[in-house]
Design an enzyme around this catalytic site. Structure first.
Site, PDB file in Angstrom:
ATOM      1  N   ASP A 100       0.813  -1.211   0.000  1.00 56.48           N
ATOM      2  CA  ASP A 100       0.000   0.000   0.000  1.00 56.48           C
ATOM      3  C   ASP A 100       0.850   1.266   0.000  1.00 56.48           C
ATOM      4  OD1 ASP A 100       0.903  -0.568   2.582  1.00 56.48           O
ATOM      5  OD2 ASP A 100      -1.082  -1.004   3.359  1.00 56.48           O
ATOM      6  N   ASN A 160      -7.730  -2.982  14.038  1.00 50.12           N
ATOM      7  CA  ASN A 160      -9.110  -3.199  13.578  1.00 50.12           C
ATOM      8  C   ASN A 160      -9.218  -4.393  12.631  1.00 50.12           C
ATOM      9  OD1 ASN A 160      -7.917  -2.294  11.266  1.00 50.12           O
ATOM     10  ND2 ASN A 160      -9.246  -0.530  10.955  1.00 50.12           N
ATOM     11  N   GLU A 214      -9.786  -2.087   5.129  1.00 48.68           N
ATOM     12  CA  GLU A 214     -10.419  -1.767   6.393  1.00 48.68           C
ATOM     13  C   GLU A 214     -11.680  -2.628   6.596  1.00 48.68           C
ATOM     14  OE1 GLU A 214      -8.497  -0.225   8.121  1.00 48.68           O
ATOM     15  OE2 GLU A 214      -8.086   1.857   7.588  1.00 48.68           O
TER      16      GLU A 214
HETATM   17  C1  F6R Z   1       1.460  -1.674   6.115  1.00 49.33           C
HETATM   18  C2  F6R Z   1       0.128  -2.267   6.148  1.00 49.33           C
HETATM   19  C3  F6R Z   1      -0.677  -2.325   7.400  1.00 49.33           C
HETATM   20  C4  F6R Z   1       0.143  -2.632   8.654  1.00 49.33           C
HETATM   21  C5  F6R Z   1      -0.757  -2.594   9.895  1.00 49.33           C
HETATM   22  C6  F6R Z   1       0.028  -2.823  11.166  1.00 49.33           C
HETATM   23  O1  F6R Z   1       1.989  -1.706   4.829  1.00 49.33           O
HETATM   24  O2  F6R Z   1      -0.336  -2.683   5.141  1.00 49.33           O
HETATM   25  O3  F6R Z   1      -1.682  -3.299   7.250  1.00 49.33           O
HETATM   26  O4  F6R Z   1       0.741  -3.888   8.527  1.00 49.33           O
HETATM   27  O5  F6R Z   1      -1.397  -1.353   9.979  1.00 49.33           O
HETATM   28  O6  F6R Z   1       0.880  -1.753  11.376  1.00 49.33           O
HETATM   29  P1  F6R Z   1       1.995  -1.783  12.505  1.00 49.33           P
HETATM   30  O7  F6R Z   1       2.966  -2.828  12.110  1.00 49.33           O
HETATM   31  O8  F6R Z   1       2.605  -0.406  12.474  1.00 49.33           O
HETATM   32  O9  F6R Z   1       1.287  -2.094  13.786  1.00 49.33           O
END
Ligand code: F6R
Length: 248
Positions: free
Chosen positions: A67, A136, A143
């Site tokens: 992403d 979440n 999401e």
């Molecule tokens: C990042 C991504 C997100 C993260 C998720 C967890 O490229 O796609 O899905 O893996 O938000 O983020 P952290 O590791 O910062 O808790």
């Protein structure tokens, strides 16, 4: 689905790095799907160490990131492009032309999304996808209430995600509200997946994702249907999993 409980964050990172390194040894031109965020930082450090110490060769490796924020240029320190070069690509011998990250400042976002999926397909699909998980339940920026059949697309970030990611920005207002993300369908087409979770704040969601129903409310729950997923959970994130794993 294999679930591995790691004794701490370093252990989780090393186990993940070993799987990625093994993939590259077995197939030097592997197509990797990569994540950003706090979770994989040490996995990248370990891979850099293996590259420097024993010559793990990235020269034929191809990568696709999950992403990118919409509206952030690649020079912005909060862009995922910047993150990837700072934390990983600048330190290994990957070729720049083999690195794919969604472009967050394209005028035609739909075209960018379509082209991204086409490029993944042209490279033969993702061999190994690395995932983190949001509190979440999001994977990539898919999401809650996402359509499972979505391919790469523009997403509106949840308030929970904006709040969680505000820690990387000076103010919450600076957190972009939109992003481009690989869709669930794109992710589910990966041949192998590793899902990493670390920290007490992930305990509830990882439990729901692995042991409760498959529902778009917890996008990561769809991984229960993938045929080759390894989930590596650090001890604190695994608090609620243990009774299930040890008594089932
Ligand atoms: C990042 C991504 C997100 C993260 C998720 C967890 O490229 O796609 O899905 O893996 O938000 O983020 P952290 O590791 O910062 O808790």
């Amino acid at each position: 689905m294999r679930v591995v409980i790691a004794k701490d964050y370093e252990d989780m990172s090393q186990r993940a790095a070993r799987i990625v390194a093994g993939q590259i040894y077995l197939k030097p031109n592997s197509v990797l799907g990569l994540a950003t965020g706090s979770t994989p930082i040490s996995m990248y450090k370990d891979l850099i160490r293996v590259h420097k110490e024993v010559g793990l060769d990235f020269s034929e490796v191809i990568t696709f990131n999950l992403d990118e924020y919409l509206g952030l240029p690649i020079s912005d320190e909060q862009s995922y492009y910047y993150y990837m070069f700072q934390n990983f690509f600048n330190h290994v011998n990957i070729k720049k032309e083999n690195i794919y990250i969604p472009n967050g400042i394209m005028d035609d976002v739909e075209l960018e999304c379509k082209n991204y999926d086409d490029k993944i397909q042209k490279k033969g699909g993702i061999d190994l996808q690395v995932l983190g998980i949001g509190t979440n339940g999001h994977i990539g920026f898919n999401e809650p209430d996402i359509k499972f059949e979505a391919t790469t697309h523009k997403v509106k970030l949840d308030d929970e995600t904006i709040n969680a990611n505000a820690r990387f920005f000076s103010t919450i207002e600076e957190v972009p509200r939109f992003a481009i993300s690989m869709g669930i369908k794109t992710i589910m087409h990966a041949k192998k997946i590793i899902l990493l979770a670390s920290g007490e704040n992930k305990a509830e969601v990882i439990f729901r994702a692995l042991f409760e129903g498959i529902t778009p409310e917890v996008p990561a729950s769809i991984l229960q249907l993938h045929q080759d997923v390894t989930v590596i959970v650090e001890e604190n994130a695994a608090q609620l999993l243990k009774p299930k794993l040890y008594h089932s």
